[in-house]
Design a protein around this motif. Structure first.
Motif, PDB file in Angstrom:
ATOM      1  N   UNK A   1       0.781  -1.233   0.000  1.00  0.00           N
ATOM      2  CA  UNK A   1       0.000   0.000   0.000  1.00  0.00           C
ATOM      3  C   UNK A   1       0.814   1.285   0.000  1.00  0.00           C
ATOM      4  N   UNK A   2       2.125   1.182   0.212  1.00  0.00           N
ATOM      5  CA  UNK A   2       2.941   2.385   0.291  1.00  0.00           C
ATOM      6  C   UNK A   2       3.064   3.097  -1.047  1.00  0.00           C
ATOM      7  N   UNK A   3       3.415   4.372  -0.976  1.00  0.00           N
ATOM      8  CA  UNK A   3       3.703   5.123  -2.197  1.00  0.00           C
ATOM      9  C   UNK A   3       5.031   4.649  -2.778  1.00  0.00           C
ATOM     10  N   UNK A   4       5.309   5.053  -3.992  1.00  0.00           N
ATOM     11  CA  UNK A   4       6.593   4.691  -4.609  1.00  0.00           C
ATOM     12  C   UNK A   4       7.750   5.203  -3.769  1.00  0.00           C
ATOM     13  N   UNK A   5       7.600   6.415  -3.241  1.00  0.00           N
ATOM     14  CA  UNK A   5       8.661   6.993  -2.418  1.00  0.00           C
ATOM     15  C   UNK A   5       8.858   6.198  -1.140  1.00  0.00           C
ATOM     16  N   UNK A   6       7.777   5.787  -0.501  1.00  0.00           N
ATOM     17  CA  UNK A   6       7.881   4.996   0.733  1.00  0.00           C
ATOM     18  C   UNK A   6       8.523   3.637   0.458  1.00  0.00           C
ATOM     19  N   UNK A   7       8.151   3.035  -0.639  1.00  0.00           N
ATOM     20  CA  UNK A   7       8.740   1.743  -0.992  1.00  0.00           C
ATOM     21  C   UNK A   7      10.248   1.885  -1.225  1.00  0.00           C
ATOM     22  N   UNK A   8      10.639   2.918  -1.967  1.00  0.00           N
ATOM     23  CA  UNK A   8      12.060   3.120  -2.254  1.00  0.00           C
ATOM     24  C   UNK A   8      12.853   3.458  -1.008  1.00  0.00           C
ATOM     25  N   UNK A   9      12.221   4.164  -0.073  1.00  0.00           N
ATOM     26  CA  UNK A   9      12.918   4.584   1.137  1.00  0.00           C
ATOM     27  C   UNK A   9      13.097   3.442   2.139  1.00  0.00           C
ATOM     28  N   UNK A  10      12.082   2.570   2.263  1.00  0.00           N
ATOM     29  CA  UNK A  10      12.090   1.597   3.349  1.00  0.00           C
ATOM     30  C   UNK A  10      12.335   0.154   2.925  1.00  0.00           C
ATOM     31  N   UNK A  11      11.805  -0.270   1.804  1.00  0.00           N
ATOM     32  CA  UNK A  11      11.845  -1.693   1.486  1.00  0.00           C
ATOM     33  C   UNK A  11      13.256  -2.255   1.267  1.00  0.00           C
ATOM     34  N   UNK A  12      14.154  -1.571   0.571  1.00  0.00           N
ATOM     35  CA  UNK A  12      15.497  -2.148   0.437  1.00  0.00           C
ATOM     36  C   UNK A  12      16.178  -2.387   1.777  1.00  0.00           C
ATOM     37  N   UNK A  13      16.021  -1.435   2.714  1.00  0.00           N
ATOM     38  CA  UNK A  13      16.628  -1.597   4.033  1.00  0.00           C
ATOM     39  C   UNK A  13      15.963  -2.684   4.856  1.00  0.00           C
ATOM     40  N   UNK A  14      14.632  -2.800   4.755  1.00  0.00           N
ATOM     41  CA  UNK A  14      13.939  -3.872   5.462  1.00  0.00           C
ATOM     42  C   UNK A  14      14.338  -5.227   4.884  1.00  0.00           C
ATOM     43  N   UNK A  15      14.594  -5.261   3.582  1.00  0.00           N
ATOM     44  CA  UNK A  15      14.965  -6.515   2.929  1.00  0.00           C
ATOM     45  C   UNK A  15      16.373  -6.954   3.290  1.00  0.00           C
ATOM     46  N   UNK A  16      17.314  -6.012   3.355  1.00  0.00           N
ATOM     47  CA  UNK A  16      18.697  -6.411   3.651  1.00  0.00           C
ATOM     48  C   UNK A  16      19.052  -6.289   5.130  1.00  0.00           C
ATOM     49  N   UNK A  17      18.054  -5.966   5.973  1.00  0.00           N
ATOM     50  CA  UNK A  17      18.271  -5.937   7.411  1.00  0.00           C
ATOM     51  C   UNK A  17      18.931  -4.690   7.943  1.00  0.00           C
ATOM     52  N   UNK A  18      19.286  -3.750   7.066  1.00  0.00           N
ATOM     53  CA  UNK A  18      19.954  -2.530   7.527  1.00  0.00           C
ATOM     54  C   UNK A  18      18.978  -1.559   8.183  1.00  0.00           C
ATOM     55  N   UNK A  19      17.683  -1.721   7.903  1.00  0.00           N
ATOM     56  CA  UNK A  19      16.636  -0.942   8.558  1.00  0.00           C
ATOM     57  C   UNK A  19      15.663  -1.892   9.239  1.00  0.00           C
ATOM     58  N   UNK A  20      15.158  -1.482  10.390  1.00  0.00           N
ATOM     59  CA  UNK A  20      14.114  -2.241  11.056  1.00  0.00           C
ATOM     60  C   UNK A  20      12.981  -1.297  11.426  1.00  0.00           C
ATOM     61  N   UNK A  21      11.804  -1.849  11.551  1.00  0.00           N
ATOM     62  CA  UNK A  21      10.631  -1.048  11.860  1.00  0.00           C
ATOM     63  C   UNK A  21       9.798  -1.779  12.907  1.00  0.00           C
ATOM     64  N   UNK A  22       9.346  -1.049  13.922  1.00  0.00           N
ATOM     65  CA  UNK A  22       8.456  -1.597  14.939  1.00  0.00           C
ATOM     66  C   UNK A  22       7.014  -1.316  14.548  1.00  0.00           C
ATOM     67  N   UNK A  23       6.090  -1.861  15.340  1.00  0.00           N
ATOM     68  CA  UNK A  23       4.669  -1.725  15.020  1.00  0.00           C
ATOM     69  C   UNK A  23       3.896  -1.433  16.293  1.00  0.00           C
ATOM     70  N   UNK A  24       3.166  -0.325  16.310  1.00  0.00           N
ATOM     71  CA  UNK A  24       2.430   0.077  17.492  1.00  0.00           C
ATOM     72  C   UNK A  24       0.945   0.125  17.259  1.00  0.00           C
ATOM     73  N   UNK A  25       0.207  -0.785  17.895  1.00  0.00           N
ATOM     74  CA  UNK A  25      -1.254  -0.794  17.773  1.00  0.00           C
ATOM     75  C   UNK A  25      -1.928  -0.837  19.140  1.00  0.00           C
ATOM     76  N   UNK A  26      -1.413  -1.663  20.072  1.00  0.00           N
ATOM     77  CA  UNK A  26      -2.071  -1.868  21.367  1.00  0.00           C
ATOM     78  C   UNK A  26      -2.009  -0.607  22.227  1.00  0.00           C
ATOM     79  N   UNK A  27      -3.114  -0.309  22.904  1.00  0.00           N
ATOM     80  CA  UNK A  27      -3.182   0.859  23.788  1.00  0.00           C
ATOM     81  C   UNK A  27      -3.586   0.437  25.190  1.00  0.00           C
TER      82      UNK A  27
END
Length: 393
Positions: free
Chosen positions: A104-130
């Motif tokens: 669902x991300x924009x092209x810019x979001x995909x280019x910014x985050x996906x390569x790093x998430x794929x090669x492990x150089x970037x990580x992302x957490x997920x916040x939903x519970x309150x």
């Protein structure tokens, strides 16, 4: 590897499973316990798994991923867990966040985050519970409002989140908030990427009895200012995007539980084969053998449902995957707890020693039952969505 498993899986899946198992064996439970006691992170295993292409196996090839799906990523986590070295952040970073951005991300979001998430150089957490919402995502009070008008106006995000894993090591957190629908005035879910050092984005570590490399945090968002492009995808498709991340979360939690259960069971079986108190090894006695056999059956059945859920999700059947993913998570959580309990019981006093590394799993195995959604809420889901029974809430 069982004969049944080789029949159900492709040659590529079998090869992936064997390769990841070999990697996990090189690290093992001793590595994980050393990391935990030292208060550090699993950087070495994360980096090697990334270098071998395992962390991004589910992400698109054009962004450096393996071009696979949840079927492949769940194999990776299960086998690392079966070796005693599960990577919890795999559930969050490539499975939830990577999937949502890829779909669902924009092209810019995909280019910014996906390569790093794929090669492990970037990580992302997920916040939903309150704190006041628990498993009820409809009670989420974290809200986002535009500071101005027009599509380029900044967002202001305010609220609290709890039990967010790995925020200290994540480059950003994917936050589930709510925005007001201009037509109905009702709040609708939306997802925002919040970089770790964003002003107003505070975190407090939660003191847990659970010992793991990934720490748990409470997040406090105080009018966190985000650019317009921090919103992932379409503002009107937030619910679809949210569940696109939650189904992989449940599939991967099942893999986490199955892997842990397999590790505990393997230790118990090894012990039961050799431990001799009377004339024969204790594993020859049905009071020991049958509960271990039952644990194995339950883990195998859980894997079948997990494989079904992964297949449905990868084929684009979000509705079918939702049912199967919930069932897989439920079954794996139950199987994991029972396998760990029986493993500790099989070893007796030795099951509570550091030498055998099982006692810490008593607490850890409850995670598969409790998170990311309780077994009771899954039973509610099946009661209402599958069986068509009326709701009590």
């Amino acid at each position: 590897m069982s004969t049944a498993r080789t029949v159900l899986e492709t040659e590529e899946h079998q090869a992936l499973r064997a390769a990841v198992a070999a990697l996990g064996k090189r690290y093992g439970r001793d590595y994980m316990t050393t990391v935990i006691r030292g208060g550090s992170h699993t950087d070495e295993l994360w980096a090697e798994a990334a270098k071998l292409g395992y962390l991004g196996v589910n992400l698109p090839e054009e962004y450096g991923g393996g071009g696979g799906g949840m079927a492949e990523l769940s194999i990776v986590l299960e086998e690392l867990g079966a070796a005693g070295s599960p990577l919890l952040m795999m559930i969050v970073s490539p499975a939830i966040c990577g999937t949502v951005i890829a779909r669902f991300g924009t092209d810019e979001q995909k280019q910014k985050w996906l390569p790093g998430l794929a090669d492990g150089s970037l990580t992302m957490a997920f916040g939903i519970t309150e704190p006041d919402a628990g498993s009820n995502s409809h009670r989420i009070t974290t809200t986002a409002r535009r500071d101005g008008t027009g599509p380029d106006a900044d967002w202001l995000l305010t609220g609290r989140k709890v039990f967010v894993s790995g925020v200290d090591m994540a480059d950003a957190t994917l936050i589930v908030g709510r925005t007001e629908d201009a037509r109905s005035g009702k709040l609708k879910p939306c997802l925002f990427i919040v970089p770790r050092e964003t002003p107003g984005f505070g975190r407090n570590r939660i003191d847990m009895e659970l010992h793991a490399p990934e720490k748990q945090f409470e997040l406090v968002l105080d009018d966190v200012r985000l650019p317009a492009d921090a919103l992932v995808g379409d503002e009107d498709a937030g619910l679809l995007q949210l569940f696109a991340g939650l189904n992989p979360e449940r599939i991967m939690t099942a893999a986490f539980g199955i892997g842990m259960g397999r590790f505990a069971l393997s230790k118990a079986v090894e012990y039961a084969r050799t431990r001799q108190v009377w004339k024969a090894p204790i594993g020859s006695h049905q009071a020991i053998a049958h509960p271990l056999a039952t644990a194995h059956i339950d883990l195998e059945l859980s894997r079948l449902m997990m494989q079904k859920a992964a297949r449905l999700y990868d084929d684009g059947d979000d509705v079918g995957a939702g049912e199967a993913a919930n069932m897989a998570k439920y079954a794996a959580g139950e199987a994991c707890v029972k396998a760990v309990d029986q493993a500790v019981h099989t070893l007796g006093g030795n099951g509570l020693t550091r030498e055998y590394g099982l006692a810490s799993l008593i607490t850890a195995s409850r995670v598969a039952r409790i998170a990311p959604v309780s077994r009771e809420m899954i039973l509610n889901y099946v009661s209402h969505q599958t069986l068509g029974l009326p709701k009590s809430y």
